[in-house]
Design a protein around this motif. Structure first.
Motif, PDB file in Angstrom:
ATOM      1  N   LEU A  97      62.092 -10.620 109.275  1.00 25.28           N
ATOM      2  CA  LEU A  97      61.426  -9.747 108.518  1.00 25.28           C
ATOM      3  C   LEU A  97      61.020 -10.306 106.940  1.00 25.28           C
ATOM      4  N   LYS A  98      62.077 -10.586 106.362  1.00 23.57           N
ATOM      5  CA  LYS A  98      62.264 -11.323 105.010  1.00 23.57           C
ATOM      6  C   LYS A  98      61.504 -12.595 105.159  1.00 23.57           C
TER       7      LYS A  98
ATOM      8  N   ASP B 234      65.925  -9.776 113.899  1.00 21.25           N
ATOM      9  CA  ASP B 234      66.723  -9.326 112.882  1.00 21.25           C
ATOM     10  C   ASP B 234      66.225  -9.366 111.452  1.00 21.25           C
ATOM     11  N   GLU B 235      66.944  -8.864 110.387  1.00 21.66           N
ATOM     12  CA  GLU B 235      66.175  -8.653 109.341  1.00 21.66           C
ATOM     13  C   GLU B 235      65.694 -10.232 108.599  1.00 21.66           C
TER      14      GLU B 235
END
Length: 437
Positions: free
Chosen positions: A383-384, A379-380
């Motif tokens: 990534l962050k 999920d994002e």
């Protein structure tokens, strides 16, 4: 023969039983999913068996934070925590104007005019700047809490000497890049008025807005400077005790444990790490950076006083909970322990850390294509979590610029004042630093 027909009341009873059974199955299924998820992503610490102060104060999360990001002190990891918090809670982050790249025109004194207009009015600021209390006061809300982080000067100077060996002319002059040679006679290489000279001498004091070339023999200067710092900063974190620092930060801001999760960012690879080979060399580093050494010693002492106020065992218990939660998130994102990789081996360009020079390897993370049996991409949030500073700053600026253009009511503009031109020979950005789009 007439077909047998159930009485109406019995038919209704059977339908009701079937509905109840179906609802029970759905409830059990939902409970199973929740239990499964909580086993992997349960951030809340267990109730303390100690007589600890409350871990969350009875007030909303504090969302106005000015983090003074010092150099080579784990500041990028703190910045990433603040950026992710801002995204989750829709809080505006002050970001540098294009002319300043991803820093606020550092090493110039900070000006509110260095802030990109699409990121006004902000509630969080976390990018590199040279501290100017008045200018930050013009920019930030009145309820802003000021926080910074310091690092033990010997370890920090070794990191600075390696990381900025191609930026800082002082370091470039040293034969064979020898730290021993530099520390044997620093004044043979150091030019106080030269651009980027602050990387070579008392950089903590410089970042905090002080005079890094002031004589340490002056008995009044540093105590006065420290008093001014203590008036402004609610918390001075210590890089060597990073998790304990996050516990104090979380309590100060009344945030949740989930808000403090992290992986280490902007780290050097093994071949880029130097070695302080002796106590004599370490002593010379402390002598050359005497103001930084005294600053660190003072705030390291006050840091442990703050820990004692909460209770050392209580802080230790929260640290254990934080580390467990970080491990769970890392396992969720990476499917196990993340492997640090050189930038050239990271497939996702959004995760490739910026390289200061060909002589220094800054390592980063690559997310697996799939971390679950379903084959779904990470999920994002993951990534962050692993995103380097330059890319995250660029992303945040794009996102906030879009939001700014949609805003109907314009923000209150800052008092008009032209941005001062840089001094002759002092570029706004580092020579090889990528321009933020």
């Amino acid at each position: 023969i007439m077909p047998y027909t159930l009485p109406l009341h019995r038919a209704r009873r059977m339908v009701s039983r079937k509905k109840a059974l179906l609802l029970l199955l759905l409830a059990l299924s939902s409970l199973s999913v929740l239990i499964h998820q909580s086993a992997h992503l349960s951030w809340s610490p267990k109730p303390s068996s100690l007589n600890c102060p409350p871990t969350s104060l009875p007030r909303p999360k504090h969302t106005s934070v000015a983090f003074l990001k010092t150099h080579k002190t784990a500041g990028t990891t703190v910045q990433n925590i603040l950026f992710r918090f801002a995204e989750r809670h829709n809080v505006t982050v002050a970001l540098p104007h294009h002319a300043c790249d991803h820093q606020f025109c550092y090493p110039r004194n900070f000006s509110a005019r260095f802030v990109h207009p699409h990121t006004l009015p902000p509630r969080i600021i976390a990018s590199h700047l040279r501290f100017q209390r008045h200018e930050l006061g013009r920019l930030m809300p009145n309820d802003t809490l000021y926080v910074t982080i310091l690092r033990e000067p010997v370890a920090m100077f070794e990191s600075l000497f390696t990381y900025y060996n191609q930026y800082c002319p002082t370091f470039r002059r040293v034969p064979n890049g020898s730290m021993d040679a530099f520390l044997a006679n620093p004044l043979a290489f150091y030019r106080p008025q030269e651009k980027f000279s602050m990387y070579a001498h008392n950089i903590l004091l410089y970042d905090l807005g002080g005079d890094n070339n002031h004589s340490p023999a002056d008995p009044t200067y540093l105590p006065s400077f420290i008093r001014q710092m203590e008036e402004v900063f609610s918390l001075v974190m210590i890089a060597e005790h990073f998790d304990e620092s996050l516990v104090l930060l979380r309590r100060l801001l009344s945030w949740e444990l989930e808000d403090m999760l992290y992986v280490k960012l902007n780290m050097r690879g093994p071949r880029s790490k130097g070695n302080v080979s002796s106590e004599a060399l370490a002593a010379r580093i402390r002598t050359w950076n005497a103001l930084d050494a005294q600053l660190y010693e003072h705030f390291n002492t006050t840091f442990w006083r703050k820990v004692a106020q909460v209770g050392r065992e209580c802080v230790a218990e929260e640290v254990r909970a934080l580390r467990r939660a970080c491990d769970q998130l890392v396992h969720h994102c990476f499917g196990g322990l993340p492997q640090l990789r050189p930038a050239t081996q990271i497939k996702n360009k959004e995760l490739r850390p910026w390289q200061p020079s060909a002589k220094v390897d800054i390592v980063g993370y690559d997310l697996p294509l799939a971390v679950s049996s379903s084959g779904a991409p990470p999920d994002e949030r993951c990534l962050k979590l692993a995103m380097p500073e330059v890319q995250y700053s660029r992303y945040m600026l794009r996102k906030q610029s879009l939001r700014s253009r949609r805003r109907v009511v314009p923000h209150r503009p800052l008092p008009p004042r032209a941005v001062a031109r840089p001094a002759r020979g002092l570029p706004l950005r580092h020579p090889t630093m990528p321009k933020v789009a």
